[in-house]
Design a protein around this motif. Sequence first.
Motif: not given
Lengths: 274, 266
Positions: B2-7, B35-39, B224-227
């Motif tokens: 994970d590049k960025i991670k909200f906790e 939520f997290s954001v990938k590299e 929600k997180i939509v792919d």
Amino acid sequence: MVTINKPATKLNEPSKPQKSSSPSLTAFVKAFKNSIVLIVFILLWELAPQLGFVEKTFLPPFSEVVQAWWELLVTGELWRHFEASILRSLFGFLLALALAIPLGLIIGWYPLARDLLTPILELFRNTAALALLPVFILILGIGEVSKISIVLFACTWPVLLNTISAVKNVDPLLIKSARSMNISSFKLFYKVILPASVPTIFTGIRMAGTGAILVLIAAEMIGAKAGLGYFITYSQYNFLIPEMYAGIITISLLGLLINYGLSSAERYFSRWKQ
Amino acid sequence: MDKIKFERVTKKFLVRDEYKKGAQREFTAIKDIEFSVKEGEFITLVGPSGCGKSTLLDLLTGLTQPTKGRILIDGREITGPGLDRGIVFQQYALFPWKTARGNIEFGLEAKGIPKSERKEKAEYYLDLVGLKNFADRYPHELSGGMKQRVAIARSLAFNPDVLLMDEPFAALDAQTRETLQTELLRIWKKTGKTIIFITHGIDEAVYLGERVVVLSANPGTVKKIVDIPLKDRLEDADIKSNPAFINARREVWNLLHEPEFQGAHI
Ligand SMILES: Nc1ncnc2c1ncn2[C@@H]1O[C@H](COP(=O)(O)OP(=O)(O)OP(=O)(O)O)[C@@H](O)[C@H]1O
Ligand SMILES: [Mg+2]
């Protein structure tokens, strides 16, 4: 391509060169528009006393005034007074800038200092400097110090208050943007706050420039041994009326010169504005 | 990774109390965001006005701190601003006393890049956003779209890992917006940066994002997180009639128009 294009453009807009006519003619028209009222004014000044509409002794014709002005210039008399005035006003003015700009930047930056000090600064700004002239003379005597001080006093407030409000009104988004690039507070100040404030500071500087001359001339009229203000009252007391008008014209010229100089500086420093 | 991670990030503001004069009360702008954001991922954030999108971005810049929870970049907690993140603000935020080139060099200088290299780099990024011939123009001499491109070039130039963009194309006309969208995708493909992109536009969110984070308001939370299963956004000229696009678009639209959102406006 080029040879085909050229006649085409000439054919397409034959009316345009005619309408805007030759550049030298437009320049002449512009110069005429700018100076016609001035010329009429000078003509009136010349003719009214000549034709006896006004008393010649109180308003000598323009040509006589110019002649007196020229003689004063040649003898060096005018220069002596001019020099005295410009040195005093420049000294007071520059001192005010050196004092008011840094102070204004600091006060503007700290909201508490700003809120505490602005009312008293407004009070000072709105206290006519000339009303305080007796106080200055009382404390500092009638020498150079009191005259430079009163110019300093008059110039300080507009510059100081404008600088404070300039800093206060810097777009917070620009500060945020610079901060997000992790720059130091000093750099933020030097690279963002200062340049963003320049146009507003300059408005204050121009007000100070006008004020400097006004206050100085008045101060010189009350107590001085040199300077244009002194020269005008001296001429009046000794009934040297053409000389008096020569002194007045010189003050006008000085005012124009200062205004022109400050305007050009302002334009230079604010050239990024639309 | 994970590049960025909200906790469980919560941000409260102190606001004036409407009922008690002079008193202050807490207002929860965002609550338990996680939520997290990938590299290298391109993620878009949509949500109703006032749901805390800009608040979230401010937290990411490090200019403000969360009331509760924490945000990690590369596993480290964000404690302040840094040049590992480049920000494009909604209102350009260009320095009006600097030319397009000067604005780009500002960030380079902040990074401590020597003067000789700055010019070259600025030139490169101006070229990248198609403004090579406008290097010496002041912001007021540029159109809105050009200003936005300078802002993008400025944040790209100091080479941050993460690009944070707050409704960067909102003020532009449809044509310019489309151009800049494809340009941004091109730059993303080329540089492999992680991008967090806030928008009001559902189409824009679905077109740009590999994932769309849908936020709900009062307080702002992740709904929600939509792919978005689109592969060749740049190659497919007619991507907006692609069934995958249409389905994703409908899903995001439905999420944004569910009753709880309408309640939020009362
Ligand atoms: N500094 C602040 N002080 C008090 N309340 C704030 C502050 N900043 C934001 N808020 C509040 O937090 C909430 C979220 O604001 P934010 O600007 O993050 O919304 P947004 O999702 O970006 O909205 P928009 O789409 O309209 O830009 C709003 O209700 C706003 O009033
Ligand atoms: Mg916002």
